[in-house]
Design an enzyme around this catalytic site. Sequence first.
Site, PDB file in Angstrom:
ATOM      1  N   TRP A   1     -69.846 -21.652 -43.836  1.00  0.00           N
ATOM      2  CA  TRP A   1     -70.444 -22.012 -42.536  1.00  0.00           C
ATOM      3  C   TRP A   1     -69.324 -22.604 -41.674  1.00  0.00           C
ATOM      4  CZ3 TRP A   1     -73.080 -27.151 -41.241  1.00  0.00           C
ATOM      5  CH2 TRP A   1     -73.819 -27.046 -40.053  1.00  0.00           C
TER       6      TRP A   1
ATOM      7  N   ASP B   1     -73.955 -28.274 -51.104  1.00  0.00           N
ATOM      8  CA  ASP B   1     -74.710 -28.174 -49.851  1.00  0.00           C
ATOM      9  C   ASP B   1     -76.015 -27.420 -50.153  1.00  0.00           C
ATOM     10  OD1 ASP B   1     -75.697 -27.890 -47.320  1.00  0.00           O
ATOM     11  OD2 ASP B   1     -73.843 -27.152 -46.429  1.00  0.00           O
TER      12      ASP B   1
ATOM     13  N   LYS C   1     -84.952 -26.128 -42.413  1.00  0.00           N
ATOM     14  CA  LYS C   1     -85.536 -24.791 -42.603  1.00  0.00           C
ATOM     15  C   LYS C   1     -86.827 -24.865 -43.411  1.00  0.00           C
ATOM     16  CE  LYS C   1     -81.211 -24.200 -41.486  1.00  0.00           C
ATOM     17  NZ  LYS C   1     -80.454 -23.633 -40.442  1.00  0.00           N
TER      18      LYS C   1
HETATM   19  C1  LMR Z   1     -76.753 -21.524 -38.920  1.00  0.00           C
HETATM   20  O1  LMR Z   1     -75.759 -21.399 -39.632  1.00  0.00           O
HETATM   21  O2  LMR Z   1     -77.098 -20.692 -38.080  1.00  0.00           O
HETATM   22  C2  LMR Z   1     -77.610 -22.745 -39.079  1.00  0.00           C
HETATM   23  O3  LMR Z   1     -77.156 -23.530 -40.128  1.00  0.00           O
HETATM   24  C3  LMR Z   1     -77.768 -23.492 -37.820  1.00  0.00           C
HETATM   25  C4  LMR Z   1     -76.515 -24.164 -37.371  1.00  0.00           C
HETATM   26  O4  LMR Z   1     -76.591 -25.360 -37.064  1.00  0.00           O
HETATM   27  O5  LMR Z   1     -75.460 -23.514 -37.284  1.00  0.00           O
END
Ligand code: LMR
Length: 399
Positions: free
Chosen positions: A132, A212, A247
């Site tokens: 992420w 996570d 979520k």
């Molecule tokens: C995502 O990756 O789309 C979600 O975790 C929302 C975010 O805050 O990025």
Amino acid sequence: MSHFAQVRRVPGDPILGLMEAFRADPSPAKLDLGVGVYKDAQGLTPIPQAVKLAEQGLLDSETSKSYVGGHGDPLFTARLAELVFGAASPLLGEQRAAASQTPGGTGALRLAADFIGHCLPGRGIWLSDPTWPIHETLFAEAGLRVGHYPYVGADNRLDVEAMLVALGQLPPGDVVLLHACCHNPTGFDLSQDDWRRVLEVVKARELLPLIDFAYQGFGDGLEQDAWAVRLFAEALPELLVTSSCSKNFGLYRERTGALLVCAETPDKLLDVRSQLASIARNLWSTPPAHGAAVVATILADDALRILWQDELERMRLRVASLRLGLVEALQPFGLAERFAHIGVQRGMFSYTGLTPRQVQRLRDEFSVYLVGSGRANVAGLDAGRLDQLAQAIATVCAD
Ligand code: LMR
């Protein structure tokens, strides 16, 4: 003199920016597969009924808006720790694990980052490649040394062997960030065997795992998704886990999450928690109350809990069926095999394997919004428009 003259403009967040671009797109055919939010068959992100009922009860029963404590709402943190570690976990009975409430999972990550920076100086953190994007910036902003271990290669396949080799070479004491389930952005999860092997390397290298856990209930089920967290919590004396209620409770904007810590003794847990409260005081002082009160109400009430679990399970099954539906819709274009991984991946996200150019074309020509990396939020799909999406994908894959 202008104080702000030296301030430069930076690009907007690539994921949240997509949400804005999508809202501004007038096309009736537009499809938002960007930011990770669940959508129902009507394209709406619903408030679960269990949440609505809990909120209605809170409206009448809430007697004060005074601050919650530094670790948040004790009922929330106790129930959430049970949800994550299992109600019968000996860790909880022995008071070797506890949760601190945070503003969402991102707040929990930031609290963990600052804890590592302040209390474990010199430790680096290792992220999956890819991960992420906020993992990258958040830990760097907290001043940590950020490194990567391979996870999904250029061929869009999970490469567990490469991951294990890399983990086996990390400096002892460093922190390794692992995704409990529903890997963001790829959707590729480790098998139970893979997890056992990762655990052995973590032990051998004396690494500190930070797990996570943002999608509990969206992969294989509420309990099943906690399997790896519980394996690690049982086998290791020390562990950090970040949990999000965005979520699974649909509480996105209420910013509800927690940092959970397992320590070797109850006394050491208190030491760590004293640091967390002190760090949090400088970050957000005390966490927001509403979302946590909703979660605590649901988890403490049998009927609401059953309703919530049922609603969550329906969301999970809908996403799983959309995955299979998309692969099926790609069949007439001869693309089912090429995109078969979409049916294998878990959770909201799929690393589709589409190139940045193909992603751009999807957006420009078909008003279909994906993250530039090729990540699609499968939970944003519409079963009635799978053929339309398959046609668009086939068009951009044709050259
Ligand atoms: C995502 O990756 O789309 C979600 O975790 C929302 C975010 O805050 O990025």
